[in-house]
Design a protein around this motif. Structure first.
Motif, mmCIF file in Angstrom:
data_model
loop_
_atom_site.group_PDB
_atom_site.id
_atom_site.type_symbol
_atom_site.label_atom_id
_atom_site.label_comp_id
_atom_site.label_asym_id
_atom_site.label_seq_id
_atom_site.Cartn_x
_atom_site.Cartn_y
_atom_site.Cartn_z
ATOM 1 N N THR A 4 0.847 -1.194 0.000
ATOM 2 C CA THR A 4 0.000 0.000 0.000
ATOM 3 C C THR A 4 0.882 1.244 0.000
ATOM 4 O OG1 THR A 4 -0.147 0.012 2.418
ATOM 5 C CG2 THR A 4 -1.921 -1.096 1.225
ATOM 6 N N ASP A 27 -0.430 8.510 -10.256
ATOM 7 C CA ASP A 27 -1.784 8.902 -10.631
ATOM 8 C C ASP A 27 -1.748 10.206 -11.438
ATOM 9 O OD1 ASP A 27 -1.515 11.000 -8.775
ATOM 10 O OD2 ASP A 27 -2.782 10.023 -7.271
ATOM 11 N N SER A 33 1.002 5.270 -6.802
ATOM 12 C CA SER A 33 -0.148 4.390 -6.619
ATOM 13 C C SER A 33 0.283 2.964 -6.952
ATOM 14 C CB SER A 33 -1.317 4.812 -7.520
ATOM 15 O OG SER A 33 -0.965 4.708 -8.881
ATOM 16 N N ARG A 35 -0.492 -0.360 -8.852
ATOM 17 C CA ARG A 35 -1.269 -0.733 -10.035
ATOM 18 C C ARG A 35 -2.400 -1.679 -9.642
ATOM 19 N NH1 ARG A 35 0.688 0.473 -14.973
ATOM 20 N NH2 ARG A 35 2.804 1.257 -15.093
ATOM 21 N N PRO A 36 -3.578 -1.507 -10.240
ATOM 22 C CA PRO A 36 -4.698 -2.412 -9.935
ATOM 23 C C PRO A 36 -4.306 -3.869 -10.171
ATOM 24 C CG PRO A 36 -5.442 -0.558 -11.255
ATOM 25 C CD PRO A 36 -3.934 -0.488 -11.211
ATOM 26 N N GLY A 37 -4.652 -4.711 -9.211
ATOM 27 C CA GLY A 37 -4.338 -6.123 -9.304
ATOM 28 C C GLY A 37 -2.925 -6.473 -8.875
ATOM 29 N N ARG A 38 -2.132 -5.481 -8.513
ATOM 30 C CA ARG A 38 -0.736 -5.728 -8.124
ATOM 31 C C ARG A 38 -0.505 -5.474 -6.626
ATOM 32 N NH1 ARG A 38 2.512 -6.974 -12.577
ATOM 33 N NH2 ARG A 38 3.774 -7.690 -10.847
ATOM 34 N N GLU A 39 -1.588 -5.387 -5.850
ATOM 35 C CA GLU A 39 -1.489 -5.102 -4.425
ATOM 36 C C GLU A 39 -0.693 -6.150 -3.658
ATOM 37 O OE1 GLU A 39 -4.394 -5.206 -6.115
ATOM 38 O OE2 GLU A 39 -5.056 -3.115 -6.124
#
Length: 64
Positions: A4, A27, A33, A35-39
């Protein structure tokens, strides 16, 4: 692992996106940020290096 970025601390240096571009992005305002799906860091060995290199320590990696 869970990655995060604390948006209240991030100064937008871009070091995370430069170090581990497959996990981090910037962003529209230039702040870091995940990346989506890379948390989960997706096993990228540079994720921890990006966290260490953050000048304000805005990146948190929580180990499962």
């Amino acid at each position: 692992m869970r990655v995060t970025i604390d948006s209240d601390i991030c100064i937008g240096s871009g070091m995370c996106a430069l170090t581990a571009p497959s996990v981090f992005d910037q962003d529209d305002d230039g702040y870091g940020s995940v990346r989506p799906g890379r948390e989960d860091g997706a096993g990228d060995p540079l994720t921890k290096e990006a966290a260490r290199g953050c000048p304000v320590q805005a990146i948190t990696i929580a180990e499962d």
